[in-house]
Scaffold this motif. Structure first.
Motif, PDB file in Angstrom:
ATOM      1  N   ASP A 128       0.821  -1.204   0.000  1.00 52.59           N
ATOM      2  CA  ASP A 128       0.000   0.000   0.000  1.00 52.59           C
ATOM      3  C   ASP A 128       0.860   1.261   0.000  1.00 52.59           C
ATOM      4  OD1 ASP A 128       1.065  -0.114   2.508  1.00 52.59           O
ATOM      5  OD2 ASP A 128      -0.774   0.402   3.564  1.00 52.59           O
ATOM      6  N   THR A 129       2.138   1.129  -0.383  1.00 54.37           N
ATOM      7  CA  THR A 129       3.068   2.255  -0.308  1.00 54.37           C
ATOM      8  C   THR A 129       3.122   3.082  -1.584  1.00 54.37           C
ATOM      9  OG1 THR A 129       4.965   0.953  -1.092  1.00 54.37           O
ATOM     10  CG2 THR A 129       4.504   0.905   1.264  1.00 54.37           C
ATOM     11  N   PHE A 253       8.251   8.456  -6.232  1.00 54.98           N
ATOM     12  CA  PHE A 253       8.662   8.944  -4.919  1.00 54.98           C
ATOM     13  C   PHE A 253       7.678   8.426  -3.875  1.00 54.98           C
ATOM     14  CE2 PHE A 253       8.581  12.307  -1.572  1.00 54.98           C
ATOM     15  CZ  PHE A 253       9.851  12.063  -1.083  1.00 54.98           C
ATOM     16  N   MET A 254       8.169   7.589  -2.967  1.00 56.83           N
ATOM     17  CA  MET A 254       7.307   7.001  -1.945  1.00 56.83           C
ATOM     18  C   MET A 254       8.131   6.726  -0.700  1.00 56.83           C
ATOM     19  SD  MET A 254       6.742   3.255  -3.719  1.00 56.83           S
ATOM     20  CE  MET A 254       8.140   2.257  -4.248  1.00 56.83           C
ATOM     21  N   LEU A 388       4.900   7.136 -12.418  1.00 57.92           N
ATOM     22  CA  LEU A 388       4.088   6.957 -11.214  1.00 57.92           C
ATOM     23  C   LEU A 388       3.932   5.511 -10.769  1.00 57.92           C
ATOM     24  CD1 LEU A 388       2.524   8.630  -9.149  1.00 57.92           C
ATOM     25  CD2 LEU A 388       0.502   8.434 -10.612  1.00 57.92           C
ATOM     26  N   ASP A 389       3.965   4.561 -11.686  1.00 57.28           N
ATOM     27  CA  ASP A 389       3.846   3.150 -11.327  1.00 57.28           C
ATOM     28  C   ASP A 389       5.231   2.576 -11.032  1.00 57.28           C
ATOM     29  OD1 ASP A 389       1.169   3.372 -11.845  1.00 57.28           O
ATOM     30  OD2 ASP A 389       1.257   2.425 -13.811  1.00 57.28           O
ATOM     31  N   LEU A 488       4.671  15.626   0.198  1.00 57.25           N
ATOM     32  CA  LEU A 488       4.794  14.171   0.285  1.00 57.25           C
ATOM     33  C   LEU A 488       3.577  13.533  -0.369  1.00 57.25           C
ATOM     34  CD1 LEU A 488       6.414  11.759   1.480  1.00 57.25           C
ATOM     35  CD2 LEU A 488       4.914  11.908   3.481  1.00 57.25           C
ATOM     36  N   PRO A 489       3.787  12.679  -1.382  1.00 56.52           N
ATOM     37  CA  PRO A 489       2.628  12.051  -2.046  1.00 56.52           C
ATOM     38  C   PRO A 489       1.807  11.216  -1.074  1.00 56.52           C
ATOM     39  CG  PRO A 489       4.654  11.713  -3.294  1.00 56.52           C
ATOM     40  CD  PRO A 489       5.073  12.265  -1.976  1.00 56.52           C
ATOM     41  N   ALA A 490       0.494  11.379  -1.145  1.00 58.94           N
ATOM     42  CA  ALA A 490      -0.394  10.541  -0.339  1.00 58.94           C
ATOM     43  C   ALA A 490      -0.423   9.138  -0.928  1.00 58.94           C
ATOM     44  CB  ALA A 490      -1.797  11.131  -0.320  1.00 58.94           C
ATOM     45  N   ARG A 491      -0.473   8.141  -0.046  1.00 55.79           N
ATOM     46  CA  ARG A 491      -0.534   6.758  -0.512  1.00 55.79           C
ATOM     47  C   ARG A 491      -1.929   6.438  -1.042  1.00 55.79           C
ATOM     48  NH1 ARG A 491       2.091   2.870   4.116  1.00 55.79           N
ATOM     49  NH2 ARG A 491       4.236   3.632   4.076  1.00 55.79           N
TER      50      ARG A 491
END
Length: 728
Positions: A128-129, A253-254, A388-389, A488-491
């Protein structure tokens, strides 16, 4: 040593450059699943599976292969069999968590399903990251750290097909019935590159599972002089040998992970290496940067020719307006100022001798550049795949005459499939001045043919729209500000969180509707129902009125006990229970049918393995189980009817159990209801005695049903145990 005459630059257009001892492309899913089944059957130490989906229901083998196999065909049974056969083996399953976006195709409770079906040495995690809007799109399986499968194929629904792609196939069955022909490409590799993949899957696993580092298997022979590994699949001999390769990733970015756009850079660099022919087959072609690079290279190299193969028709509104609308722009950029004989964007289809048509769905991600490079990976030519993937592509370099010929062989083999030609006829087409035009001409009737795409028949929306923003984004859909001013990107929301929110929403909606009904519908009250029934007493409409009240009351979840007492009070202790049981059976049958339809539409999936377990118990206990549930006030009458419809129990069993479970208590309720009426009309010791007797009888029936149900289950379990012992 890795050959130096390639474009591989780690840290720029690839993660690592390496070599593979052996490589074999696996074209179409029947071949991949067969090879995978064989490799898993031979595994002894570890299996890592990383996928967009890992569906426990998938049959890996079909036909004679399935009949003759010693190991189970269904993947969950196969992994459970392997884990039980060898308790020391460790199996790790890492699947993308966000399944609601693909509700109809994917198992909703994947982690629970796998844990239910496999022993403890099979571990499952849901990733889920990934940033919101992105997906876990890598498709990797590492076996014993000596063999790796990678490419575009998942262990998922609507994937299996054979290379001949028949117009109709009984084996191509998915959640929504038969699906059309589907084409995909995977590869199996051994040698040094396996260590790189083994490192990658461990990194993916450890950051999600928060586990201790999992050591690489040191005794695995991944050298360039090694023999075929023991787990190499039978019936699929190596095609490439000692071939230079590179692994290119997309990592968004995660969680403070350094992002990577190696796939994007590698594809642009490969296009700039082309001199004579580029072949591409890809699920989606929307990335304008790729179209611009191809167009620029075509103009710079007059002898260069390009053909792309993709799918014909979109699946749903989102795919149409996000990917097909964008493909209109992609095609316009690609062809601008180029002789149409040199470039074509196509799809593969067939019309057989019976006039039946089929359009081949392309799910593969393949690219060849002359005889120099072959790409087999997970990346689409889309915005999301570049940024993004999570993606992984393998790029093979033609570092020897043998490997260069194999690159051409793969290209010709794929094009022969798409154009309905024989493989030996392909080289002559590439010896012409315009091989693209030659491929499009002279295709055989009633076989697969390539046709130029005309996406305007599906949509004219070639501008940015909300569908594209949601389905093919370059950036996370939501970013959250941090204390240092960054974003920060939301998961992607966790599956559990989504299910809890949906549950709360459903409860709130139902509660609101019931409150509204109680306030707005004047006749939805005990007094109104009594008056309504009272008016029908002594008329020909008495029974129809009772039936109507039970049906409407059941749909509105009105308490059945209140209805039964009201009917008994009005129609007496004899006709009251008779009318009541008839109404209850009719209401049960209607709600059972609604439950059956709802279950088929997906409610069974939402319930997950826990509902499956209850369903199994209900199915085993049959009529007695239903009767016991009816006698015990453990769930609302209407809810039991709906759940029974979702379950596997038959309607005849259900109705017989309902009758046996409800009619005796209804007689007791008849005494109670009639006694209450008599007390109000003419109180006496007799009427009070009937009331007390009825309540006692009601309680005794509930107590007796508990005893009988427990006795029945114990006896049935003992019989099953005795049968097993006799069989052993």
């Amino acid at each position: 040593m890795v050959a130096k005459n390639n474009i591989f630059t780690p840290g720029e257009n690839c993660w690592v450059s390496s070599e593979a001892r052996y490589v074999t492309p696996l074209i179409d899913c029947a071949n991949y699943y067969k090879a995978l089944h064989n490799a898993i059957s031979k595994a002894q130490h570890s299996i890592f599976i990383v996928g967009w989906d890992i569906d426990s229901r998938i049959r890996l083998l079909r036909g004679k292969d399935e009949e003759n196999a010693e190991a189970p065909s269904v993947v969950s049974d196969l992994l459970a069999w392997k884990a039980e056969q060898n308790p020391d083996i460790k199996i790790y399953l890492l699947r993308w968590d966000s399944s609601l976006a693909f509700f109809a195709q994917r198992e909703m409770w994947a982690k629970e399903v796998w844990e239910e079906k496999t022993p403890d040495n099979v571990e499952t995690q849901l990733d889920d990251t990934i940033p919101m809007g992105g997906s876990q799109h890598q498709k990797i399986i590492v076996v014993d750290d000596e063999l790796v499968f990678s490419g575009g194929m998942d262990i998922s629904t609507n994937r299996w097909d054979t290379r001949d792609h028949p117009v109709q196939s009984e084996e191509r069955q998915g959640p929504d019935g038969e699906y059309p022909p589907l084409h995909d490409v995977q590869m199996v590799s051994s040698g040094p590159v396996v260590k790189d993949f083994a490192t990658l899957v461990r990194w993916r696993w450890e950051r999600v599972a928060d586990s201790e580092p999992i050591a690489l298997r040191e005794e695995a022979d991944t050298g360039l002089t090694a023999a075929k590994p023991r787990t190499w699949p039978d019936d699929f001999p190596p095609e490439f040998e000692n071939v230079s390769c590179a692994l290119a990733r997309t990592i968004p970015f995660m969680d403070e992970v350094e992002p990577a756009q190696e796939v994007r850079t590698m594809l642009l660099d490969l296009i700039n290496q082309a001199e004579s022919f580029i072949y591409i087959e890809n699920q989606f072609t929307t990335r304008q940067e790729i179209a611009e690079a191809l167009n620029k290279r075509l103009k710079a190299c007059p002898n260069l020719h390009v053909i792309l193969v993709s799918s014909y028709e979109p699946k749903g509104k989102f795919e149409c307006e996000a990917f097909w609308a964008s493909r209109i722009e992609f095609k316009a950029i690609l062809e601008k100022g180029i002789d149409p004989k040199r470039i074509r964007l196509t799809y593969s289809s067939i019309e057989d001798m019976q006039g039946r048509k089929a359009y081949k769905r392309i799910h593969s991600k393949v690219m060849t550049v002359d005889d120099k490079y072959l790409v087999i990976g997970s990346s689409n030519l889309s915005n999301r795949s570049m940024t993004l993937d999570t993606e992984i592509d393998v790029v093979l370099h033609g570092n020897s005459e043998h490997n260069r010929q194999q690159i051409l062989h793969v290209r010709n083999d794929l094009l022969a499939e798409h154009t309905g030609r024989k493989l030996e006829d392909m080289p002559a087409l590439f010896d012409t001045d315009y091989p693209v035009d030659a491929l499009m001409q002279g295709q055989i009737a009633h076989g697969y043919v390539l046709t130029e795409v005309r996406d305007e028949v599906f949509t004219n929306h070639s501008v940015k729209n909300v569908f594209r923003s949601l389905s093919d984004p370059e950036e996370p859909l939501i970013s959250l500000p941090t204390l240092d001013g960054a974003a920060l990107p939301a998961r992607n929301p966790r599956r559990r969180s989504i299910m809890i929110m949906l549950g709360i929403a459903v409860i709130a909606i139902l509660g609101g509707l019931m409150f509204w009904a109680s306030q707005s519908i004047s006749w939805l009250s005990s007094e109104s129902i009594n008056d309504f029934l009272e008016k029908s007493r002594g008329t020909y409409f008495a029974l129809p009125t009772v039936l109507l009240v039970y049906v409407v009351g059941g749909i509105l979840f009105f308490p059945v006990t209140v209805l039964s007492l009201a009917v008994a009070a009005i129609f007496g202790p004899i006709w009251g229970p008779i009318y009541g049981i008839m109404g209850a059976l009719l209401s049960s049958a209607i709600l059972f049918g609604i439950g059956k339809l709802s279950g088929n539409a997906g409610l069974r999936k939402i319930g997950g393995p826990k509902v499956e377990a209850v369903d199994e118990k209900l199915k085993k206990s049959g009529i007695v189980g239903v009767a016991a549930i009816r006698m015990l006030p453990i769930a609302p009458f209407s809810l039991v009817n709906l759940v029974a419809g979702i379950s596997s129990i038959g309607i005849v069993q259900f109705l017989i159990g309902t009758f046996l479970g409800m009619f005796p208590p209804m007689i007791a309720k008849g005494l109670v209801g009639d006694s209450i009426t008599q007390i109000f009309r003419n109180p006496s010791a007799t009427s009070i005695g009937y009331l007390v007797a009825g309540i006692v009888l009601w309680g005794l029936m509930i107590w007796g049903s508990q005893k009988f149900a427990r006795y029945y289950q114990e006896r049935k379990q003992k019989t099953a145990t005795d049968e097993k012992e006799c069989a052993a």
